[in-house]
Design an enzyme around this catalytic site. Structure first.
Site, PDB file in Angstrom:
ATOM      1  N   PRO A   1       0.832  -1.215   0.000  1.00 12.56           N
ATOM      2  CA  PRO A   1       0.000   0.000   0.000  1.00 12.56           C
ATOM      3  C   PRO A   1       0.860   1.256   0.000  1.00 12.56           C
ATOM      4  O   PRO A   1       2.043   1.216   0.362  1.00 12.56           O
ATOM      5  CB  PRO A   1      -0.811  -0.133   1.297  1.00 12.56           C
ATOM      6  CG  PRO A   1      -0.720  -1.573   1.684  1.00 12.56           C
ATOM      7  CD  PRO A   1       0.586  -2.063   1.176  1.00 12.56           C
TER       8      PRO A   1
ATOM      9  N   THR B   1       9.791   3.213  -1.563  1.00 13.81           N
ATOM     10  CA  THR B   1      10.859   4.107  -2.016  1.00 13.81           C
ATOM     11  C   THR B   1      11.913   4.287  -0.934  1.00 13.81           C
ATOM     12  O   THR B   1      13.104   4.440  -1.244  1.00 13.81           O
ATOM     13  CB  THR B   1      10.263   5.469  -2.407  1.00 13.81           C
ATOM     14  OG1 THR B   1       9.205   5.276  -3.346  1.00 13.81           O
ATOM     15  CG2 THR B   1      11.309   6.363  -3.028  1.00 13.81           C
TER      16      THR B   1
ATOM     17  N   GLU C   1     -25.063  11.174  18.270  1.00 16.52           N
ATOM     18  CA  GLU C   1     -23.780  10.625  18.719  1.00 16.52           C
ATOM     19  C   GLU C   1     -23.931   9.898  20.052  1.00 16.52           C
ATOM     20  O   GLU C   1     -23.238   8.899  20.292  1.00 16.52           O
ATOM     21  CB  GLU C   1     -22.747  11.749  18.834  1.00 16.52           C
ATOM     22  CG  GLU C   1     -22.518  12.546  17.554  1.00 16.52           C
ATOM     23  CD  GLU C   1     -22.142  11.671  16.372  1.00 16.52           C
ATOM     24  OE1 GLU C   1     -21.600  10.564  16.581  1.00 16.52           O
ATOM     25  OE2 GLU C   1     -22.398  12.087  15.232  1.00 16.52           O
TER      26      GLU C   1
ATOM     27  N   HIS D   1     -24.992   6.379  19.166  1.00 11.51           N
ATOM     28  CA  HIS D   1     -23.852   5.550  18.766  1.00 11.51           C
ATOM     29  C   HIS D   1     -23.074   5.075  19.988  1.00 11.51           C
ATOM     30  O   HIS D   1     -22.740   3.884  20.118  1.00 11.51           O
ATOM     31  CB  HIS D   1     -22.909   6.365  17.865  1.00 11.51           C
ATOM     32  CG  HIS D   1     -23.400   6.527  16.453  1.00 11.51           C
ATOM     33  ND1 HIS D   1     -23.861   5.476  15.695  1.00 11.51           N
ATOM     34  CD2 HIS D   1     -23.460   7.626  15.654  1.00 11.51           C
ATOM     35  CE1 HIS D   1     -24.198   5.920  14.492  1.00 11.51           C
ATOM     36  NE2 HIS D   1     -23.974   7.223  14.446  1.00 11.51           N
TER      37      HIS D   1
END
Length: 646
Positions: free
Chosen positions: A237, A243, A459, A462
């Site tokens: 990824p 590099t 929220e 949740h």
């Protein structure tokens, strides 16, 4: 009000090679000296031209040009004071002189010049004598006449030579250099990167160290009958250090190291890429043994499938030349190819076979030990207080790449400097982690009181469902301040450890947490808002993967529906159709909806049983805006993290 996921966005690639390499491309098509000369000539011509125009514009009235009748009429009017006659071919004569126009005729009584081309006759001679005009006669030199005729052409030819001929000459040299390789030989300096600067990729370091050991002592391997690998492909990824590994190899190797980007081969002119490939390998063989690094090789190494429309393009011709040079009839040993890409799925199979790129070195996202090692490397570059515990940061950053962790350390240093601290502390590191993962707080966004109440309730739903789902990802923080891409609030969760598999119960708990926001809105306000759009999208993706990819549906069984979840490769996948019938597609849709409906019912049951806690948490969020998990548990009376699920 979208619930935050654990997945981290792909970060940017590592830094490119530093400049300082020896340029092996030969002289520039237009050298610095020739460019300077051309620029000097151009500016000189422009300066002289504008100067002459300026002088002429300020030099009074221009010279009047008359024909013969005008000249004779002016003679008769007595305006001409003097005339100079210059004989030309035949009876033609050039008459030049001075005249003036009286004020009563609209003039200003100033002397002006005139020029006229006339036929000199006896009548004209009599007129000049009659009106007493001062007469001068000049006999031009033959050389003067020749120069006045030829000089303008010589000036034009000279300007063309300086402006175009030298450029065309250098362009010819540039055409000869156009097919030259743009590879640069890396020259180590005092700031070179070594393997001590690479952490979290021990297996990749071992495999690349073997290549360097072979180049340093090839006899040890040849005595055992081993052959040097032709090449290695670094995959993984973005941000995992491909590099950086190449830079470390360049710093460690005691042999010439060439570097080039895959995009440097392809140009708009046919044949240039193939010519550059041949020239690059010719240079590399002249310095053998050596290493040749091709970054982003997918720019030139994509599969040679004609695709829609067909045809043979310049990129394929370049790839053919690359394949032949890597392993063809006249291939010589001594040049090891290193290539890097994060799209190995689109590379041509002929490029991937043994004999060309013998090894595929995978650099994956680091585990907790790798993250701690990477943090140690980057933490040396900033000032940290002694009480900082990097183990906590390493544990709470699963899915972070090396580039993400480097960015985290840098953000912590910037935060500390912004707050006028002498060194970065734990609060700076945690805020930097949240900023890298979820984005920066956007306190400039002003919400209405109604939106703040809806956001706080959403929220809180949740968070409350997450606390009552034992298999859900542990809650970290809840806020109603917009952060990153979240337009309203955010509920943030962090895993306690690295996980590479996920149970069905964990998916179901995650779906219930996602539905908690919508359930809380409907329960408190009696209607729903658009704030749950991101939650619904995320839940749909999870439930569809459960059915189509992971085989977690008893109704549809252990069958994978849909062959690819990767990027579409144009020409190979664009024309593919789904490999299941319309009836099966309908069954998939029904099963996905059933899973989400069950998650909604479960979240609704949890919130009904904890309605008082929901109201308390929403009020606390309205008052304090941000609460961490410890504050939430204290507020709700949860003394232990283990809670009974519903």
């Amino acid at each position: 009000m979208e619930k935050k996921r654990d997945d981290s966005n792909d970060s940017k690639r590592g830094d490119d090679f530093e400049s300082g390499g020896a340029d092996l491309r030969g002289p520039s098509p237009t050298g610095g000296g020739s460019k300077l000369q051309v620029a000097v000539v151009v500016w000189l011509v422009l300066f002289v031209g504008f100067g002459l125009l300026f002088i002429l514009s300020k030099s009074g009235h221009p010279v009047a040009k008359w024909n013969q009748s005008k000249f004779e009429s002016e003679l008769e009017s007595g305006h001409i004071e003097s005339v100079t006659l210059t004989p030309l071919a035949g009876n033609a004569t050039l008459a030049e002189g001075v005249y003036k126009l009286a004020p009563e005729n609209g003039g200003d009584d100033l002397k002006r010049k005139f020029r006229a081309r006339v036929d000199f006759t006896d009548r004209l001679d009599a007129l000049i004598s009659k009106y007493g005009v001062e007469r001068n006669v000049e006999t031009p030199s033959r050389w003067v006449e020749v120069l006045t005729t030829v000089l303008p052409f010589l000036i034009i030819v000279g300007v063309i030579y300086f402006l175009f001929a030298r450029q065309m000459k250098m362009a010819g040299k540039g055409a000869m250099q156009f097919g030259k390789s743009r590879a640069r030989m890396f020259t180590p300096d005092k700031k070179r990167v070594t393997f001590d600067d690479v952490a979290g990729a021990e297996e990749a370091k071992e495999e690349t160290m073997e290549l360097i050991d072979y180049l340093k002592d090839p006899l040890k391997f040849k005595l055992l009958g081993g052959k040097i690998p032709k090449g290695a492909l670094l995959t993984g990824p973005p941000g995992t250090g491909k590099t950086l590994i190449a830079k470390a190899i360049a710093g460690e190797a005691e042999v010439p190291f060439f570097t080039i980007s895959g995009s440097d081969f392809v140009e708009m002119f046919v044949g240039v890429g193939a010519s550059r490939v041949r020239d690059m390998f010719e240079q590399a063989r002249s310095h053998a043994p050596c290493l040749l690094f091709i970054d982003e090789i997918d720019a030139v190494g994509r599969s040679r499938f004609s695709g829609i429309g067909g045809g043979h393009d310049e990129r394929e011709q370049t790839l053919n030349a690359l394949l032949v040079e890597m392993d063809g009839m006249e291939t010589q040993e001594g040049v090891i190819i290193l290539a890097a890409t994060n799209r190995p799925d689109v590379l041509d199979p002929a490029l991937m076979r043994p004999g060309r790129l013998d090894r595929q070195i995978v650099l994956d996202l680091p585990d907790i030990r790798g993250r701690r090692a990477i943090l140690d490397v980057h933490a040396k570059r900033i000032k940290l207080v002694e009480s900082v515990n990097l183990d906590v940061i390493a544990k709470s950053t699963p899915g972070f790449s090396g580039a993400d962790l480097a960015n985290l350390i840098n953000e912590a240093a910037l935060l500390a400097a912004r707050n006028d601290k002498a060194a970065a502390d734990m609060d700076d590191l945690e805020e930097a982690r949240d900023k890298v993962r979820w984005g920066r707080e956007r306190r400039s966004r002003k919400l209405s009181e109604t939106d703040r109440k809806v956001t706080a309730t959403h929220e809180a739903g949740h968070a409350l469902v997450a606390l009552n789902c034992p298999e859900a990802m542990p809650l970290h923080k809840v806020t109603i301040i917009p952060r990153g891409m979240a337009y309203l609030g955010a509920t943030m969760s962090l895993p306690e450890e690295d996980k590479y598999t996920k149970k069905k119960s964990e998916f179901l708990d995650e779906l219930a947490v996602l539905m908690g926001g919508r359930c809380a809105e409907k329960m408190v306000f009696g209607e729903v808002t658009s704030g749950a759009a991101g939650d619904i999208q995320h839940a749909t993706r999870i439930s569809r993967d459960m059915v189509c990819v992971y085989g977690m549906s008893e109704k549809l069984g252990l069958v994978q529906y849909g062959s690819r979840n990767e990027h579409i490769y144009v020409g190979r996948d664009i024309t593919k159709t789904e490999d299941y019938s319309e009836e099966t597609a309908r069954e998939i849709d029904l099963e996905v909806k059933s899973i989400i409906d069950d998650a909604f019912k479960r979240a609704n049951a949890i919130l009904k049983a904890n309605k008082k806690g929901l109201d308390m948490l929403a009020e606390a969020l309205l008052e304090r805006e941000t609460l961490d998990v410890k504050e939430i548990k204290t507020l709700l009376g949860y003394d232990a993290p283990e809670l009974a699920g519903v």
